[in-house]
Structure formats: C-alpha cells, structure tokens
Scaffold this motif. Structure first.
Motif, mmCIF file in Angstrom:
data_model
loop_
_atom_site.group_PDB
_atom_site.id
_atom_site.type_symbol
_atom_site.label_atom_id
_atom_site.label_comp_id
_atom_site.label_asym_id
_atom_site.label_seq_id
_atom_site.Cartn_x
_atom_site.Cartn_y
_atom_site.Cartn_z
ATOM 1 N N PHE A 181 36.377 -3.486 32.786
ATOM 2 C CA PHE A 181 35.382 -4.471 33.223
ATOM 3 C C PHE A 181 35.096 -4.320 34.722
ATOM 4 N N ASP A 182 36.160 -4.205 35.522
ATOM 5 C CA ASP A 182 35.967 -4.086 36.981
ATOM 6 C C ASP A 182 35.183 -2.822 37.337
ATOM 7 N N ALA A 183 35.556 -1.695 36.688
ATOM 8 C CA ALA A 183 34.869 -0.426 36.971
ATOM 9 C C ALA A 183 33.418 -0.476 36.494
ATOM 10 N N ALA A 184 33.203 -1.070 35.302
ATOM 11 C CA ALA A 184 31.840 -1.178 34.745
ATOM 12 C C ALA A 184 30.976 -2.083 35.610
ATOM 13 N N PHE A 185 31.563 -3.174 36.107
ATOM 14 C CA PHE A 185 30.820 -4.102 36.959
ATOM 15 C C PHE A 185 30.380 -3.402 38.242
ATOM 16 N N PHE B 128 33.131 8.628 36.007
ATOM 17 C CA PHE B 128 33.332 7.356 35.308
ATOM 18 C C PHE B 128 33.677 7.594 33.844
ATOM 19 N N LEU B 129 32.949 8.519 33.195
ATOM 20 C CA LEU B 129 33.173 8.773 31.770
ATOM 21 C C LEU B 129 34.467 9.553 31.519
ATOM 22 N N ASP B 130 34.932 10.308 32.498
ATOM 23 C CA ASP B 130 36.239 10.955 32.363
ATOM 24 C C ASP B 130 37.349 9.900 32.369
ATOM 25 N N ARG B 131 37.118 8.868 33.139
ATOM 26 C CA ARG B 131 38.118 7.792 33.229
ATOM 27 C C ARG B 131 38.030 6.844 32.040
ATOM 28 N N PHE B 132 36.776 6.535 31.637
ATOM 29 C CA PHE B 132 36.561 5.648 30.479
ATOM 30 C C PHE B 132 35.582 6.336 29.521
ATOM 31 N N PRO B 133 36.077 7.138 28.593
ATOM 32 C CA PRO B 133 35.192 7.834 27.648
ATOM 33 C C PRO B 133 34.359 6.845 26.831
ATOM 34 N N LEU B 134 33.238 7.320 26.331
ATOM 35 C CA LEU B 134 32.341 6.450 25.571
ATOM 36 C C LEU B 134 33.023 5.744 24.395
ATOM 37 N N PRO B 135 33.894 6.427 23.599
ATOM 38 C CA PRO B 135 34.555 5.713 22.493
ATOM 39 C C PRO B 135 35.345 4.497 22.972
ATOM 40 N N VAL B 136 35.944 4.598 24.145
ATOM 41 C CA VAL B 136 36.703 3.469 24.707
ATOM 42 C C VAL B 136 35.765 2.302 25.006
ATOM 43 N N ILE B 137 34.588 2.619 25.602
ATOM 44 C CA ILE B 137 33.623 1.566 25.950
ATOM 45 C C ILE B 137 33.049 0.943 24.681
ATOM 46 N N PHE B 138 32.711 1.785 23.696
ATOM 47 C CA PHE B 138 32.163 1.273 22.437
ATOM 48 C C PHE B 138 33.177 0.362 21.727
ATOM 49 N N LYS B 139 34.447 0.768 21.740
ATOM 50 C CA LYS B 139 35.483 -0.035 21.091
ATOM 51 C C LYS B 139 35.649 -1.371 21.805
ATOM 52 N N PHE C 243 31.431 -10.220 30.103
ATOM 53 C CA PHE C 243 31.989 -8.920 29.720
ATOM 54 C C PHE C 243 30.957 -8.062 28.980
ATOM 55 N N GLU C 244 30.346 -8.628 27.927
ATOM 56 C CA GLU C 244 29.405 -7.850 27.108
ATOM 57 C C GLU C 244 28.195 -7.403 27.919
ATOM 58 N N ASN C 245 27.623 -8.324 28.694
ATOM 59 C CA ASN C 245 26.430 -7.982 29.487
ATOM 60 C C ASN C 245 26.733 -6.912 30.534
ATOM 61 N N THR C 246 27.930 -6.982 31.126
ATOM 62 C CA THR C 246 28.309 -5.986 32.145
ATOM 63 C C THR C 246 28.440 -4.603 31.533
ATOM 64 N N VAL D 16 27.063 -3.537 28.756
ATOM 65 C CA VAL D 16 25.733 -3.104 28.302
ATOM 66 C C VAL D 16 24.912 -2.571 29.478
ATOM 67 N N THR D 17 24.925 -3.284 30.591
ATOM 68 C CA THR D 17 24.185 -2.827 31.784
ATOM 69 C C THR D 17 24.734 -1.496 32.277
ATOM 70 N N CYS D 18 26.060 -1.367 32.254
ATOM 71 C CA CYS D 18 26.710 -0.118 32.672
ATOM 72 C C CYS D 18 26.272 1.040 31.781
ATOM 73 N N LEU D 19 26.276 0.824 30.461
ATOM 74 C CA LEU D 19 25.881 1.878 29.521
ATOM 75 C C LEU D 19 24.406 2.253 29.686
ATOM 76 N N GLU D 20 23.564 1.265 29.956
ATOM 77 C CA GLU D 20 22.143 1.544 30.175
ATOM 78 C C GLU D 20 21.968 2.504 31.353
ATOM 79 N N ARG D 21 22.702 2.243 32.431
ATOM 80 C CA ARG D 21 22.596 3.105 33.608
ATOM 81 C C ARG D 21 23.191 4.489 33.331
ATOM 82 N N LEU D 22 24.245 4.518 32.536
ATOM 83 C CA LEU D 22 24.859 5.801 32.183
ATOM 84 C C LEU D 22 23.895 6.679 31.401
ATOM 85 N N PHE D 23 23.234 6.080 30.397
ATOM 86 C CA PHE D 23 22.374 6.857 29.504
ATOM 87 C C PHE D 23 21.044 7.246 30.149
#
Length: 519
Positions: free
Chosen positions: A8-12, A29-40, A51-54, A56-63
């Motif tokens: 959460f802190d890193a995603a925020f 960022f993705l090496d530290r927190f792979p996508l399966p970890v974020i999806f789970k 938590f959820e909004n943070t 989601v916003t993080c994933l939007e910027r990633l993609f």
C-alpha cells in the motif's frame, strides 16, 4: 499484513508521484511487487482506508507505460476475472487496461484483437455499457472505440449475422431507454473514427436507431439526449456523406414547428439543423424543398409567443446564420417570401438586446459571406437585392436613417459587438452600395484604420481584416481615381501596411545598435 502495508505504501507513493514515471522505475516497482501479488491483494479486503483506489490508480499508471503494457497479454485470464468483479472501480480498471493493451500494441506481438476475442472480453464490455454505472460504461465505450480502429475488429463489432447477440441493433432492442442512449452514444463514437468505420455503421443500419428513438419516445430527457448525440454527429467531418439528411431535416422540422415540443428541444433541434446545413456539400444530397421547410419552421419560431425567450431567439438567429454561411443557404434565407433573414438584419442593429444583437451580427456576417471565399461572397441578383433592401429598410425605420449610421453605431459599442461588426463589414463591403455607405462616414474609416482601437488579438485581427477588405474594395472601385477620396485611400493603405498590431502612437521603444566610440 505487513506485506500488504508495504504494498500500500509503495503503491501510494507510485500513484501520487508528481512527474512521469520512467520505464526503469516501473520495472523496479514490478520487480518488488509482481503483478500477481497486486492482483491477489485487490481480491482481499484489508482494513486500510483507500486501499482499493490506491492500487487501482497505481495499476493505471503502470499500464500506461510501455513496459507495463507489454505485460498485459500475459495476464489476460486475470484481466477477465477483473472484468467480472463486483467492484465498479476494478471493472473500470479492467476496461482501461484493455484500452492500454490496444493503444500500446507492438506489430510483433500477438494481435490485441485476437486476445480480446479469445478471452471473451468484447461481450463483457457490451454488458458494461447497458448494466453498469456511468463511469464503467464510459470506460467500456472508450475501449470499444479503440478496438474499432483495428481493421480485423470490424467483423466483431459489426457482425454480418443480424441475429448475433452482440449486434448493436439487438443490444439496443433489449435494454432500457437509458442504456439505449448509451448504445447510441457508442454508435456516434464509432462513426467519428474514420470514413471506413462510418460506412460500416451506416451499412449496419445503426444510424437509423437514432431517428427511431426520436420518433418512438415522448420522454423529454431521452429526446434531449438523442438531440445531443445528433449534435456530436454533425461535428464529424464526414457526417454529410452518411447521415440520412433529408429525413433528418424533416424530423427537425417537425420538432421545431411541433406544438407539443418543449422550447429546449426546439432550441437544440435548431442548433443541430444549422450545423448540418452549414456544409457546402450538403446540398448535393438533400432536397431543396426540405431545407426551405426547415427555414420556414425556424422563421415561424421567431414569431411564436412561446419562443420569446432570448436563448431560443439567439439559437434561431444563429441557425439562420449557419445555414446562410453557404452560397446556396444564403440564397435560400434571403429569397424566401418573406425572407427569413429579415429577423437577422433587424436584430443586428437593435441595441436593446445585447446577446441577440451579437448573435445577429455574426449571423449577418455569415450570410453576407465572411466565412466564404472572397469570390463567393456575392450571391445571385435576387438574394443580393433582398439583402440590400432589408438593411436599407431597417435603417429607414431607425433614427440613423442610413446604413452608414447603423454601421457607425455598431462600431461605437462594446468590444465584442465591434468584433462582430468588423466581420459584418468585411463581408458586406464587397457590395458597391455598402462601400458607398462606409466612405460616406469618415468616423467609420477612422475606427477601422486606428490600430489602438482594440486591445485583444482577435479583435485587432478582425479590425485589420475589415480595413483590408474596405481597401481592396476601394481600389477596385471608381473612388480610387477620385481626388475627393485621395486622403481616404492613403489612410486605408497606410493602415493595411502597418498590419493588425502596429500603431505609431504606441509603438514600443527600440534600442539603437551602433559602434561605440573609443576612449
């Protein structure tokens, strides 16, 4: 729980980073927190506010990054699960992720259209449009619009089998009126992409849905929504090639002249009509009789008691100006009996209603040809005589008695009125009678040649264009050889040479550069 807090802190921090994240930081960022970890983590419900909004916003910027988008094809099954989630935020994210996939695809990768089809994503997007909230429906609609840019997606969006459940006609037929408006909005978006897609929309009979919805409902809100969609449709460059103009004009005609139609519906119908008929090539595919009927309906609305509202009258006047901006349209608004342009001319010189006068001056400029090529400003003899008579009649009934007096009053009003007045004179001065009127008032010449009159760029340029047009008309007339107008000619020429912004009175100081004297 500690891992979730770290995520959460890193995603925020990632989501709220003020600048653009580079590819290296995304990979880190993705090496530290792979996508399966974020999806789970998204599927859990930790007691962390936002938590959820943070995430989601993080994933939007990633993609949205090239590296993040390149990972999407590997997680299509997870994406499909996200599309079926209960959370509207996650659904919206899933739609935006598909959009990133479509917008960042590499020619060497697997076709994104194939990925969308093989994972059953398209039917889910359609379901969102009719069954989700506005934000998710909008995200799904934008994703389908992006999908339609791929040639191999045409057979998916426009299936040849008319009974196909995903055919937009069938989708519109089995949903609520609100959802149907969303489907119609998608149709308009698809139509705007290109001529090829517009052709598919037309051949699939989807444009007919708009007209059918208008005729099949008495719900004011639905009618207004469909009118807004028609307005967007008219904005599209190639709309006149595909939209069924004659039947559409007849429909607008019935709305404008209908006794049971509300004033705002009439207002929107007039605005769209003006936009539709402001295109020169429209008269190649539309019947003149239907245009005359529409002009007559707008003319009648200006005299109707229920349309006495300023906004409605301004819309009607603006519509006449839009129609009159083409050569054929100018002929029609000036040649009807009585000429519909009489309302425009009368309002253009009426100082009692500022907004109406402003709309009328711009409309008169359009009818007189300010937006047309200079060679097309003057129309046929009957229409020209009608224009001249209308202006002289209004002048005769005023305290100024002459058109030159009316012109001067306009140029002595507020800046926005003057700007509209410059446009009007720029077009009208192509007529010899108007040049005579302008030259008869030295005050008019003084205003249009004075570079200090205006302070805003658009007004400066409008004044200059007006001055230039008067000078061109002057040079082509007999006045150029008349010694009595020699000073006027010189004044106009000097103003034209100075350009729109130069003024001797307020010219900025300029440094002189010279060789310095030696000690």
């Amino acid at each position: 729980m500690e891992d979730v807090n770290q995520l959460f802190d890193a995603a925020f921090e990632f989501a709220h980073y003020p600048g653009v994240q580079n590819e290296a930081s995304v990979k880190e960022f993705l090496d530290r927190f792979p996508l399966p970890v974020i999806f789970k983590a998204l599927q859990t419900d930790p007691d962390i506010p936002g938590f959820e909004n943070t995430l989601v916003t993080c994933l939007e910027r990633l993609f949205k990054t090239k590296y993040g988008a390149s990972l999407i094809p590997q997680y299509m099954p997870v994406l499909q699960v996200g599309l079926k989630a209960d959370s509207a935020v996650v659904k919206s994210l899933a739609c935006k992720t598909v959009l990133c996939l479509l917008e960042n695809c590499d020619t060497n990768d697997v076709s994104p259209v194939q990925l969308v089809v093989s994972n059953g994503i398209y039917p889910l997007l359609l379901d969102y449009i009719i069954n989700s909230d506005d934000e998710v429906a909008h995200a799904a609609s934008e994703t389908i619009k992006s999908l339609a840019r791929f040639p191999d997606a045409m057979s998916i969006i426009f299936p040849s089998e008319t009974n196909d459940a995903t055919h937009l006609r069938n989708l519109a037929a089995r949903c609520s009126s609100l959802a149907r408006v969303r489907v119609l909005s998608l149709v308009v978006k698809l139509f705007s992409i290109s001529r090829n897609v517009a052709s598919e929309v037309k051949n699939s009979g989807l444009l007919d849905l708009l007209e059918a919805e208008m005729k099949g409902t008495k719900d004011t809100l639905v009618i207004l929504n469909v009118l807004e969609l028609y307005y967007e449709l008219m904005e599209v460059e190639h709309s006149s090639e595909f939209v069924p103009q004659t039947s559409l004009i007849q429909l607008f005609c019935s709305i404008i002249s209908g006794s049971s139609t509300g004033p705002y519906e009439k207002l929107r119908a007039m605005m769209i009509s003006g936009r539709l008929l402001s295109k020169e090539n429209i008269y190649n595919v539309v019947e003149e009789a239907s245009v005359k009927a529409l002009i007559s309906a707008i003319d009648g609305s200006l005299e109707a008691v229920e349309m006495n509202d300023n906004d409605a009258q301004e819309a009607a006047i603006d519509a006449l100006g839009q129609i009159g901006s083409t050569t054929k349209g100018a002929h029609l608004v000036l040649s009807t009996s009585p000429p519909a342009a009489r309302h425009v001319v009368a309002s253009a010189f009426d100082r009692n209603a500022h907004g109406k006068q402003l709309a009328a001056l711009h409309a008169l400029a359009n009818i007189a040809g300010e937006t047309r090529p200079k060679s097309n400003r003057i129309v046929d003899g009957k229409a020209e005589e009608s224009l001249r008579c209308l202006i002289y009649d209004v002048a005769a009934q005023s305290t100024k008695l002459t058109p030159s007096g009316l012109f001067l009053v306009v140029l002595q009003q507020s800046s926005e009125i003057r700007l509209a007045g410059y446009r009007t004179l720029t077009a009208l001065v192509a007529r010899p009678w108007c040049l005579v009127e302008i030259l008869s008032k030295a005050e008019i010449i003084n205003i249009v040649t004075d570079a200090t009159t205006e302070t805003e760029k658009i007004a400066m340029e409008a004044r200059y264009n007006c001055c230039k047009s008067i000078h061109e008309a002057f040079l082509c007339s007999n006045f150029a050889d008349d010694s009595r107008h020699l000073k006027t000619g010189e004044k106009l020429q000097e103003a034209v040479q100075n350009g729109p912004y130069m003024s001797k009175k307020y010219r900025d100081a300029r440094p002189e550069v010279m060789t310095g004297e030696g000690f």
